[in-house]
Design an enzyme around this catalytic site. Sequence first.
Site, short mmCIF file in Angstrom:
data_model
loop_
_atom_site.label_atom_id
_atom_site.label_comp_id
_atom_site.label_asym_id
_atom_site.label_seq_id
_atom_site.Cartn_x
_atom_site.Cartn_y
_atom_site.Cartn_z
N GLU A 121 -25.60 -8.39 7.24
CA GLU A 121 -25.02 -7.09 7.60
C GLU A 121 -25.67 -6.03 6.72
O GLU A 121 -26.27 -6.35 5.70
CB GLU A 121 -23.50 -7.11 7.39
CG GLU A 121 -22.82 -7.94 8.47
CD GLU A 121 -21.31 -7.90 8.42
OE1 GLU A 121 -20.74 -7.64 7.35
OE2 GLU A 121 -20.70 -8.17 9.47
N GLU A 132 -20.47 -14.15 7.68
CA GLU A 132 -20.45 -13.82 6.24
C GLU A 132 -19.33 -14.64 5.64
O GLU A 132 -18.15 -14.35 5.87
CB GLU A 132 -20.19 -12.31 6.05
CG GLU A 132 -21.25 -11.41 6.66
CD GLU A 132 -22.50 -11.29 5.81
OE1 GLU A 132 -22.58 -11.94 4.74
OE2 GLU A 132 -23.41 -10.57 6.22
P1 NAD Z 1 -10.19 -16.79 6.93
O1 NAD Z 1 -11.39 -17.54 7.33
O2 NAD Z 1 -8.92 -17.52 6.75
O3 NAD Z 1 -9.87 -15.63 7.98
C1 NAD Z 1 -10.82 -14.64 8.32
C2 NAD Z 1 -10.49 -14.09 9.70
O4 NAD Z 1 -10.65 -15.13 10.67
C3 NAD Z 1 -9.05 -13.59 9.86
O5 NAD Z 1 -9.08 -12.43 10.67
C4 NAD Z 1 -8.38 -14.74 10.60
O6 NAD Z 1 -7.26 -14.32 11.34
C5 NAD Z 1 -9.51 -15.18 11.51
N1 NAD Z 1 -9.38 -16.54 12.04
C6 NAD Z 1 -8.57 -17.55 11.63
N2 NAD Z 1 -8.79 -18.65 12.39
C7 NAD Z 1 -9.76 -18.33 13.29
C8 NAD Z 1 -10.42 -19.05 14.32
N3 NAD Z 1 -10.16 -20.32 14.58
N4 NAD Z 1 -11.37 -18.41 15.03
C9 NAD Z 1 -11.68 -17.12 14.78
N5 NAD Z 1 -11.08 -16.39 13.81
C10 NAD Z 1 -10.13 -16.99 13.06
O7 NAD Z 1 -10.62 -16.01 5.59
P2 NAD Z 1 -9.69 -15.16 4.62
O8 NAD Z 1 -8.84 -16.12 3.85
O9 NAD Z 1 -9.04 -14.04 5.38
O10 NAD Z 1 -10.79 -14.48 3.65
C11 NAD Z 1 -11.25 -15.06 2.48
C12 NAD Z 1 -12.60 -15.71 2.69
O11 NAD Z 1 -13.53 -14.76 3.22
C13 NAD Z 1 -13.23 -16.21 1.41
O12 NAD Z 1 -13.79 -17.47 1.62
C14 NAD Z 1 -14.32 -15.19 1.12
O13 NAD Z 1 -15.38 -15.66 0.32
C15 NAD Z 1 -14.76 -14.84 2.49
N6 NAD Z 1 -15.44 -13.54 2.49
C16 NAD Z 1 -16.80 -13.50 2.69
C17 NAD Z 1 -17.47 -12.28 2.64
C18 NAD Z 1 -18.97 -12.20 2.84
O14 NAD Z 1 -19.48 -11.11 3.06
N7 NAD Z 1 -19.70 -13.30 2.78
C19 NAD Z 1 -16.77 -11.11 2.39
C20 NAD Z 1 -15.40 -11.19 2.20
C21 NAD Z 1 -14.74 -12.41 2.26
#
Ligand code: NAD
Length: 470
Positions: free
Chosen positions: A447, A240
Amino acid sequence: MKFKLLIDGHLVDGVASLDVINPADGKVFAKCARANSEQLEEAISAARRSQPAWARLNHGERRAYIERLCDAIDSRHEEFARLLTREQGKPLQQARAEISGGMRRFRYYAALDCPAVVLRENETEQVIQYQSPLGILAAITPWNFPFSLLVSKIAPGLAAGNTIVAKPAPTTPLTTLLLGEIAAKILPPGVFNVIVDANDLGQQLTSHPDIAKISFTGSTETGRKVMQSAASTLKRLTLELGGNDAAIVLDDADVRDVARKVFDAAMLNAGQVCLAAKRVYVPTKMLDRFCDEVVALARDTVVGDGLDEATQMGPMQNRQQFEKVLQLIETAKTQGTVIAGGYALDRPGYFIAPTIVRALDDEADLVKSEQFGPVMPILSYDSLEDVIDRANATPFGLGATVWTSDYRRGVEVAKRLEVGTAWVNRHLDLAPDVPFGGAKQSGIGQENGIEGFKSVMQLKVLNVAKSGTP
Ligand code: NAD
């Protein structure tokens, strides 16, 4: 330390600790345990050991466990909401709604069964299709909705007979750890584990051969890395990811009414919503009136500490996002005209005034990228064909909204948008039984709903010849 990891049914300290900052004042308000690579390995081993017994329980037995967990969380609802506001920044009312929404999802999945389907049953043969658990699920969540997005993963995961290793975002780990603390007293050891990292254990978790499925919510950029990690063992994936949702106001819309709804769709959670309205398209003849309405709404919005009940909009969740959004605003000032906001509040914490920008062209940074902050670009259009093309001209495809006095016209436009969810005259209706997921580079899989349930299970076919001879 109060906030501990949950590994194999035990609440344990990490090898290090992590400072958790309240974005409303920029100060550390809690410390929590931070795991290292060995602790993550222990959590995965515990999940592996406990999985067969958890999977052998029948639907009713697992349901009883999950209902008890839900009751225990519900009895601490306000504590969860206040903790969520402190770690995430959102107004308390929205935090309460997030906890309640998450709990509706939890109970929906606790009650949901996915019975076997008999495809053929006669004197000579029996062919049955049924669903079995996948094994260990990695649940990785972002910082904008740390509670409800966690529940979207673990509720179907547990109900289906999987065991879980959950990993929250490092800036919002506390509600997940509180859930772990409660689960430690209710679920069998190892069924649910919580690991906290400093953005350094994701790769180990997503490439681990014992993990059967990764359920990931976060940015498209990290989603790509997760997909690469998962490739070596062909893990199941739900991604997502980010969005750049268009809101299209049709020329028959009631400007005043729609301005309020579009403003809310853009500014909820200070714009830190994957499916927020991130580009607003308004007919040229309605543009000035629409802008006047949203500027008034922006100016009237009470921005402040989410713990204050009068607050309507909180801060950016973390310094990095705060700086990123301010940079986008600075660039927007050179590419368009800021007609409301456009600055950080002169107070501690990561607050940005609700900002409205017009006179941008389609190539402007604010229009093309995911701002993830309280900044609304307004663009004009003259033909419906043109606006549909422009709405679709993006690699993202999460959601979109269409606003009109004639919902039938809205449906015709909505059908042509390349997105996972197209709303007409409403937004954010994310009921537990309605699947949600992105098109294009906004995600893979869904989901919620039955689709969310099936995504944590393996479809299996039992194909039997009763005669005993081939
Ligand atoms: P992010 O991608 O920076 O981090 C998300 C999660 O991934 C965190 O728990 C982080 O620690 C983990 N992570 C970081 N590096 C990783 C790796 N290499 N492998 C696995 N996990 C890793 O995102 P964010 O800044 O926390 O959240 C904002 C983003 O999430 C925005 O782009 C938003 O649009 C998106 N989002 C999408 C949905 C959806 O349902 N489509 C919902 C909420 C947020």
